[in-house]
Design a protein around this motif. Sequence first.
Motif, PDB file in Angstrom:
ATOM      1  N   VAL A 202       0.856  -1.190   0.000  1.00 62.86           N
ATOM      2  CA  VAL A 202       0.000   0.000   0.000  1.00 62.86           C
ATOM      3  C   VAL A 202       0.886   1.233   0.000  1.00 62.86           C
ATOM      4  O   VAL A 202       1.867   1.321   0.742  1.00 62.86           O
ATOM      5  CB  VAL A 202      -0.950   0.014   1.220  1.00 62.86           C
ATOM      6  N   LEU A 203       0.536   2.182  -0.839  1.00 63.23           N
ATOM      7  CA  LEU A 203       1.306   3.402  -1.025  1.00 63.23           C
ATOM      8  C   LEU A 203       0.693   4.533  -0.199  1.00 63.23           C
ATOM      9  O   LEU A 203      -0.529   4.695  -0.167  1.00 63.23           O
ATOM     10  CB  LEU A 203       1.280   3.763  -2.515  1.00 63.23           C
ATOM     11  N   VAL A 204       1.553   5.313   0.472  1.00 62.52           N
ATOM     12  CA  VAL A 204       1.112   6.499   1.206  1.00 62.52           C
ATOM     13  C   VAL A 204       2.045   7.655   0.876  1.00 62.52           C
ATOM     14  O   VAL A 204       3.145   7.461   0.358  1.00 62.52           O
ATOM     15  CB  VAL A 204       1.103   6.272   2.740  1.00 62.52           C
ATOM     16  N   ASP A 205       1.590   8.852   1.166  1.00 60.67           N
ATOM     17  CA  ASP A 205       2.443  10.023   1.026  1.00 60.67           C
ATOM     18  C   ASP A 205       3.463  10.046   2.159  1.00 60.67           C
ATOM     19  O   ASP A 205       3.221   9.531   3.247  1.00 60.67           O
ATOM     20  CB  ASP A 205       1.603  11.300   1.078  1.00 60.67           C
ATOM     21  N   ASP A 206       4.582  10.671   1.914  1.00 56.92           N
ATOM     22  CA  ASP A 206       5.594  10.861   2.957  1.00 56.92           C
ATOM     23  C   ASP A 206       5.960  12.332   2.988  1.00 56.92           C
ATOM     24  O   ASP A 206       6.659  12.809   2.094  1.00 56.92           O
ATOM     25  CB  ASP A 206       6.823  10.008   2.654  1.00 56.92           C
ATOM     26  N   PRO A 207       5.418  13.076   3.985  1.00 57.33           N
ATOM     27  CA  PRO A 207       4.663  12.637   5.153  1.00 57.33           C
ATOM     28  C   PRO A 207       3.180  12.441   4.850  1.00 57.33           C
ATOM     29  O   PRO A 207       2.672  12.907   3.827  1.00 57.33           O
ATOM     30  CB  PRO A 207       4.865  13.801   6.125  1.00 57.33           C
ATOM     31  N   CYS A 208       2.499  11.746   5.787  1.00 54.77           N
ATOM     32  CA  CYS A 208       1.047  11.603   5.698  1.00 54.77           C
ATOM     33  C   CYS A 208       0.478  11.521   7.105  1.00 54.77           C
ATOM     34  O   CYS A 208       1.222  11.455   8.092  1.00 54.77           O
ATOM     35  CB  CYS A 208       0.662  10.354   4.894  1.00 54.77           C
ATOM     36  N   TYR A 209      -0.848  11.533   7.213  1.00 60.78           N
ATOM     37  CA  TYR A 209      -1.533  11.401   8.502  1.00 60.78           C
ATOM     38  C   TYR A 209      -1.039  10.149   9.206  1.00 60.78           C
ATOM     39  O   TYR A 209      -1.106   9.049   8.660  1.00 60.78           O
ATOM     40  CB  TYR A 209      -3.034  11.352   8.267  1.00 60.78           C
ATOM     41  N   PHE A 210      -0.541  10.303  10.443  1.00 58.32           N
ATOM     42  CA  PHE A 210       0.147   9.191  11.100  1.00 58.32           C
ATOM     43  C   PHE A 210      -0.751   7.981  11.364  1.00 58.32           C
ATOM     44  O   PHE A 210      -0.272   6.848  11.411  1.00 58.32           O
ATOM     45  CB  PHE A 210       0.812   9.651  12.401  1.00 58.32           C
ATOM     46  N   ASN A 211      -2.060   8.193  11.501  1.00 59.67           N
ATOM     47  CA  ASN A 211      -2.906   7.036  11.780  1.00 59.67           C
ATOM     48  C   ASN A 211      -3.082   6.147  10.545  1.00 59.67           C
ATOM     49  O   ASN A 211      -3.495   4.987  10.676  1.00 59.67           O
ATOM     50  CB  ASN A 211      -4.271   7.464  12.320  1.00 59.67           C
ATOM     51  N   PHE A 212      -2.775   6.666   9.346  1.00 57.83           N
ATOM     52  CA  PHE A 212      -2.727   5.788   8.173  1.00 57.83           C
ATOM     53  C   PHE A 212      -1.712   4.672   8.415  1.00 57.83           C
ATOM     54  O   PHE A 212      -1.956   3.506   8.110  1.00 57.83           O
ATOM     55  CB  PHE A 212      -2.325   6.567   6.918  1.00 57.83           C
ATOM     56  N   HIS A 213      -0.535   5.033   8.970  1.00 63.42           N
ATOM     57  CA  HIS A 213       0.495   4.030   9.249  1.00 63.42           C
ATOM     58  C   HIS A 213      -0.035   2.973  10.205  1.00 63.42           C
ATOM     59  O   HIS A 213       0.089   1.765   9.960  1.00 63.42           O
ATOM     60  CB  HIS A 213       1.730   4.686   9.875  1.00 63.42           C
ATOM     61  N   ALA A 214      -0.630   3.428  11.311  1.00 58.75           N
ATOM     62  CA  ALA A 214      -1.085   2.491  12.333  1.00 58.75           C
ATOM     63  C   ALA A 214      -2.178   1.570  11.812  1.00 58.75           C
ATOM     64  O   ALA A 214      -2.156   0.353  12.037  1.00 58.75           O
ATOM     65  CB  ALA A 214      -1.582   3.272  13.553  1.00 58.75           C
ATOM     66  N   LEU A 215      -3.145   2.137  11.093  1.00 56.57           N
ATOM     67  CA  LEU A 215      -4.256   1.327  10.603  1.00 56.57           C
ATOM     68  C   LEU A 215      -3.777   0.320   9.557  1.00 56.57           C
ATOM     69  O   LEU A 215      -4.197  -0.848   9.567  1.00 56.57           O
ATOM     70  CB  LEU A 215      -5.339   2.234  10.021  1.00 56.57           C
ATOM     71  N   LEU A 216      -2.889   0.749   8.666  1.00 53.86           N
ATOM     72  CA  LEU A 216      -2.403  -0.161   7.632  1.00 53.86           C
ATOM     73  C   LEU A 216      -1.559  -1.276   8.232  1.00 53.86           C
ATOM     74  O   LEU A 216      -1.604  -2.427   7.764  1.00 53.86           O
ATOM     75  CB  LEU A 216      -1.608   0.621   6.583  1.00 53.86           C
ATOM     76  N   ARG A 217      -0.796  -0.978   9.275  1.00 58.70           N
ATOM     77  CA  ARG A 217      -0.036  -2.042   9.933  1.00 58.70           C
ATOM     78  C   ARG A 217      -0.974  -3.060  10.566  1.00 58.70           C
ATOM     79  O   ARG A 217      -0.666  -4.255  10.617  1.00 58.70           O
ATOM     80  CB  ARG A 217       0.907  -1.448  10.974  1.00 58.70           C
ATOM     81  N   ALA A 218      -2.116  -2.593  11.066  1.00 60.64           N
ATOM     82  CA  ALA A 218      -3.086  -3.527  11.623  1.00 60.64           C
ATOM     83  C   ALA A 218      -3.607  -4.492  10.569  1.00 60.64           C
ATOM     84  O   ALA A 218      -4.009  -5.617  10.888  1.00 60.64           O
ATOM     85  CB  ALA A 218      -4.252  -2.761  12.253  1.00 60.64           C
ATOM     86  N   HIS A 219      -3.590  -4.075   9.306  1.00 59.71           N
ATOM     87  CA  HIS A 219      -4.015  -4.947   8.219  1.00 59.71           C
ATOM     88  C   HIS A 219      -2.868  -5.777   7.653  1.00 59.71           C
ATOM     89  O   HIS A 219      -3.051  -6.479   6.653  1.00 59.71           O
ATOM     90  CB  HIS A 219      -4.672  -4.118   7.108  1.00 59.71           C
ATOM     91  N   ARG A 220      -1.702  -5.711   8.273  1.00 58.34           N
ATOM     92  CA  ARG A 220      -0.544  -6.530   7.918  1.00 58.34           C
ATOM     93  C   ARG A 220      -0.093  -6.326   6.473  1.00 58.34           C
ATOM     94  O   ARG A 220       0.288  -7.275   5.789  1.00 58.34           O
ATOM     95  CB  ARG A 220      -0.831  -8.015   8.145  1.00 58.34           C
ATOM     96  N   VAL A 221      -0.192  -5.096   6.000  1.00 58.08           N
ATOM     97  CA  VAL A 221       0.261  -4.816   4.640  1.00 58.08           C
ATOM     98  C   VAL A 221       1.657  -4.208   4.679  1.00 58.08           C
ATOM     99  O   VAL A 221       2.136  -3.765   5.723  1.00 58.08           O
ATOM    100  CB  VAL A 221      -0.700  -3.862   3.897  1.00 58.08           C
TER     101      VAL A 221
END
Length: 479
Positions: A202-221
């Motif tokens: 999954v691609l995100v902006d750098d920087p991006c909203y920090f909870n995107f990181h946390a939620l995506l890690r919860a999905h094991r991507v």
Amino acid sequence: MLRGDGSERLGGTRVDRVMAAIRARIAGRTLASGAKLPSIRSFAETMAVSKSTVVEAYDRLAAEGVILARRGSGFYVAGHAPPFSLADLGPKLERAVDPFWVSRQSLDAGEGVLKPGCGWLPPEWLPQDSLRRALRTLARAPAETLGDYGTPLGLLPLRQVLGRRLAVHGIEAGPDRIMLAESGTQALDLVCRFLVEPGDTVLVDDPCYFNFHALLRAHRVRIVGVPYTPQGPDTGVFEQVLAEQRPRLYVTNSALHNPTGATLSPVVAHRVLKLAEQYGLTIVEDDIFADFEPEPAPRLAAFDGLERVVQIGSFSKSLSASVRCGYIVAQPDWIEALIDQKIAASFGTGRLAAELVLTCLRDGSYRKYMDGLRARLAAAMGETASRLKALGIMPWIEPRAGMFLWCALPEGMDSAPIARQLLAEGIVLAPGNVYSLSQSASRFLRFNVAQSGDPRLFRALARAMEAAPSRGGGVESGP
């Protein structure tokens, strides 16, 4: 930095790194209770260490009771796996630059704590009179409104209002293309449940909203970042990542980007969509700050016609964080599949919250409230930027609207220790690396201008900067 298998590459001996890799696999459930560990030879090759290093690491883990040695058979995970921790799926960071740090400190903040690092408006800035009128109206609502589940799609009149609001941004979406959710965060979670599997990129902006990181890690991507510019993602890097890593999803803000305040340009939007079509990429456009714009900026969902773009939003920023009501806008067959995901995750939609949002949006005072809020934020933006510049803290850009200023400290300074120091004084900051997947934003801070009016903030920043040691050269020039 992590290896592909989740192991650390941060300090420690080779034996320590092998042990950390095994612990990460157990915590992430890659190695379940009773599972056999990789052979000594194969894991030595994976970790690029000697077999004797792996032998010693396995022996130490066995001594700690983490794994069991079975003569002639190998090593196995012992007992029950430890509780799942999102922190085990990401890089081991100082708590001051952990993606959960700002949220925890802001949400737990007691009376008198300043929160320039939080992501919401002060309660006194919200339309409290409108909310109270809506609550009084709901107190007289029929029994089924007060006590029954909402429909799977969510309250129809609210979806109709949302459709008309989306049309202002050039997005044609009837009620069958809109599904209500409990919040913007739940909306993103449901979309991820539908569109990605563990191991996907999954691609995100750098920087991006920090909870995107946390939620995506919860999905094991697997999360990959692309540098963000004042016009949008760096399209050169964007194309390279798509060609080399074939991400399944891209999560972004098009307007009033969090944390930078930037707005996607039409040229970049067009290029991003062409590349998405070429490489089969789906885009999730988080539009939670739509009402903060004086004039609508380009939307990927509008250019794309909801073919491969899903838009999500909510009212927690503009109306009330206590009213949990979000929405998803997508093509009708995707909405049908998302309904099943929603029923599995939360069964129904909170009907009271939807009714409250609908009542407030239909209230003629909401438009006037937003006009006044935008003017108030613009004044706060100018005042905050001026006071920060006087300290040598420079805005990356001057946003056209919204509540966020993304600012760089003087070269050589690190925002994390400054954030820790100000926390001891009752001030919650948002250090830059909580937003940066590459950890390249250590000089930056995100300021919420609506929460930055107290002079104590600027006095404390001045003291902390004066006491801060310089790191010397090699500091990044942008996020």
